[in-house]
Write an enzyme that holds these catalytic residues in place. Structure first.
Site, PDB file in Angstrom:
ATOM      1  N   LEU A  75      -2.136   6.930   1.557  1.00  0.00           N
ATOM      2  CA  LEU A  75      -2.105   5.952   0.461  1.00  0.00           C
ATOM      3  C   LEU A  75      -1.007   4.915   0.704  1.00  0.00           C
ATOM      4  CD1 LEU A  75      -2.563   8.295  -2.622  1.00  0.00           C
ATOM      5  CD2 LEU A  75      -3.982   6.315  -2.123  1.00  0.00           C
ATOM      6  N   PRO A  76      -1.138   4.082   1.725  1.00  0.00           N
ATOM      7  CA  PRO A  76      -0.137   3.022   1.943  1.00  0.00           C
ATOM      8  C   PRO A  76      -0.109   2.075   0.749  1.00  0.00           C
ATOM      9  CG  PRO A  76      -2.079   2.680   3.318  1.00  0.00           C
ATOM     10  CD  PRO A  76      -2.224   4.026   2.708  1.00  0.00           C
ATOM     11  N   HIS A  77       1.095   1.696   0.321  1.00  0.00           N
ATOM     12  CA  HIS A  77       1.210   0.894  -0.890  1.00  0.00           C
ATOM     13  C   HIS A  77       2.468   0.044  -0.857  1.00  0.00           C
ATOM     14  CE1 HIS A  77       3.081   4.861  -1.513  1.00  0.00           C
ATOM     15  NE2 HIS A  77       4.031   4.175  -2.123  1.00  0.00           N
ATOM     16  N   VAL A  78       2.429  -1.049  -1.625  1.00  0.00           N
ATOM     17  CA  VAL A  78       3.569  -1.966  -1.668  1.00  0.00           C
ATOM     18  C   VAL A  78       3.474  -2.817  -2.930  1.00  0.00           C
ATOM     19  CG1 VAL A  78       2.424  -3.864  -0.417  1.00  0.00           C
ATOM     20  CG2 VAL A  78       4.911  -3.580  -0.238  1.00  0.00           C
TER      21      VAL A  78
END
Length: 214
Positions: A130-133
């Site tokens: 779950l890559p997130h920014v």
């Protein structure tokens, strides 16, 4: 910033957004500002009141916002990933997510995703990442999904297993609670073994999208 009168540069540093955004807001009358000659100036006390009002408003709206897949994911942002390394897979999916109208700076998105990944792997186990920014250049929470044709073995997930599917989430700075709730929503949803299996074995992007809407 001890002075009562601030410049665009000082306001942008205070709000952690770009100089250009502050300038645009001033031009449109969206932030309290005035001109001295030909340059914009801002009263610190008015900016602080404006920020507090905006944060209170956004927080109330944010808490009432239910996580609905259809609102944050469109069929064109569901793709098959053809990369074999974490870096390349993240870059490919960030390129897909950057096509969303909510993302105003593709380069900043990719850089932000990669920097976040350097801090700690977003591989949450069970083949999921779950890559997130959160970024100033993102206007509203948005997502892209990538199913990996070949498992990504260098993701360093918490269970040390390869990653087969990625859910990439980008949000605005002021969407903190909605952002966390969205991450939690998919972390929980993807504990379902049958759903993960169906996603992994999907033969088309349309099938993946349909599964996520259920």
């Amino acid at each position: 910033m001890t002075d009562d009168i601030l410049t665009i540069e000082e306001v942008s540093k205070y709000l952690r957004i770009s100089d250009r955004t502050v300038y645009d807001w001033a031009q449109k009358g969206e932030i309290p500002a005035g001109k001295i000659g030909t340059v914009w100036r801002f009263k610190k006390s008015e900016i602080e009141r404006w920020v507090n009002a905006r944060l209170s408003s956004e927080l109330n709206t944010d808490q009432d916002t239910e996580v609905k897949v259809r609102n944050i994911l469109s069929p064109d942002r569901v793709v098959f990933i053809n990369q074999t390394t974490k870096h390349d897979a993240l870059v490919q999916l960030a390129g897909v997510l950057a096509n969303a109208p909510q993302v105003k700076n593709a380069a900043e998105l990719t850089e932000g995703i990669l920097k976040r990944e350097e801090l700690m792997s977003t591989g949450i186990g069970r083949g999921i990442a779950l890559p997130h920014v959160r970024l100033a250049s993102v206007t509203d929470l948005v997502m892209a999904v990538g199913v990996c044709k070949k498992p990504i073995t260098d993701f360093q997930a918490i269970d040390d297993q390869p990653v087969n599917i990625m859910f990439m989430i980008a949000a605005a700075y002021n969407q903190h609670s909605y952002y966390l709730r969205t991450i939690s929503h998919f972390s929980s949803k993807l504990k379902n073994d049958e759903l993960r299996e169906a996603l992994f074995n999907s033969s088309s992007e349309e099938e993946i999208y349909s599964l996520l809407l259920k």
